[in-house]
Design an enzyme around this catalytic site. Structure first.
Site, short mmCIF file in Angstrom:
data_model
loop_
_atom_site.label_atom_id
_atom_site.label_comp_id
_atom_site.label_asym_id
_atom_site.label_seq_id
_atom_site.Cartn_x
_atom_site.Cartn_y
_atom_site.Cartn_z
N HIS A 196 0.34 5.16 1.61
CA HIS A 196 0.37 5.54 3.03
C HIS A 196 1.58 4.88 3.69
CE1 HIS A 196 -2.37 6.74 6.61
NE2 HIS A 196 -1.13 6.56 7.07
N LEU A 197 2.49 5.73 4.09
CA LEU A 197 3.74 5.29 4.70
C LEU A 197 3.51 4.34 5.87
CD1 LEU A 197 6.88 5.87 5.01
CD2 LEU A 197 6.18 7.54 6.73
N HIS A 198 4.28 3.27 5.95
CA HIS A 198 4.22 2.38 7.11
C HIS A 198 5.58 1.73 7.34
CE1 HIS A 198 2.81 0.31 3.46
NE2 HIS A 198 3.32 -0.81 3.95
N GLN A 199 6.00 1.81 8.58
CA GLN A 199 7.27 1.19 8.97
C GLN A 199 7.00 -0.19 9.56
OE1 GLN A 199 10.87 1.79 9.52
NE2 GLN A 199 11.03 2.27 11.68
N ILE B 43 0.88 -1.17 0.00
CA ILE B 43 0.00 0.00 0.00
C ILE B 43 0.92 1.21 0.00
CG2 ILE B 43 -1.82 1.23 1.26
CD1 ILE B 43 -2.59 -1.57 2.41
#
Ligand SMILES: [Zn+2]
Length: 177
Positions: free
Chosen positions: A135-138, A132
């Site tokens: 939307h940034l996600h760590q 995805i």
């Protein structure tokens, strides 16, 4: 059909009957795609009930959420509330809190599961493997030696949604503690 091979007992081990194999993957992709906040799982998760959204902890500008398609039990993602794609889009407060949440996530997962190591990281762009990308996600992925303690054990299965809900509760309690 035994209890053998489950390794050192710990919180996550007891909960998790690990099994991406058992997961019936629904296609949850919205018709408009993930690009817009209205169809974005990371925008929607904080608005859902805890057992559905799977949010483990909420900060001022970021939150921690369980991955629906985990590589390992306890696989968390740290996300800004804002629908931004690129690491350079984060403002100062988001950058700092994302880092702090990553540290906290590691401590919490270690405390409940005795993880031996972690993979941390962000895929930037679909080209780089982001599922995805909008939307940034760590990712915070706990690792155990061989990761084989967490392979499927037939006969101890629990449906994944309940498993994820229980894992969320365990981590959320440890996060608060
Ligand atoms: Zn979003």
């Amino acid at each position: 059909m035994g209890e053998q091979g489950v390794g050192q007992p710990d919180g996550l081990d007891r909960l998790w009957t690990p099994h991406r194999m058992a997961y019936v993957k629904g296609d949850n992709r919205p018709p408009e795609g993930y690009g817009r906040p209205s169809g974005c799982p990371f925008c929607l998760a904080p608005q859902r009930p805890e057992d559905e959204g799977l949010v483990v902890a909420r900060g001022e500008s970021v939150f921690a959420v369980l991955n629906l398609y985990p590589y390992n039990p306890g696989h968390l993602m740290i996300c800004p509330y804002r629908h931004v794609a690129d690491y350079t889009d984060l403002d100062e407060a988001e950058t700092v809190e994302l880092a702090r949440f990553t540290q906290r996530a590691m401590r919490v997962i270690r405390s409940v599961s005795g993880a031996h190591g972690f993979n941390l990281g962000m895929n930037q762009g679909e080209l780089a493997g982001a599922g995805i990308a909008a939307h940034l996600h760590q990712h915070v992925v706990p690792r155990w030696g061989g990761d084989t303690n967490f392979m499927p054990v037939i006969g101890r299965t629990k449906v994944l949604p309940q498993l994820l809900a229980d894992t969320r509760s365990l981590l959320a309690a440890a996060w608060e503690g």
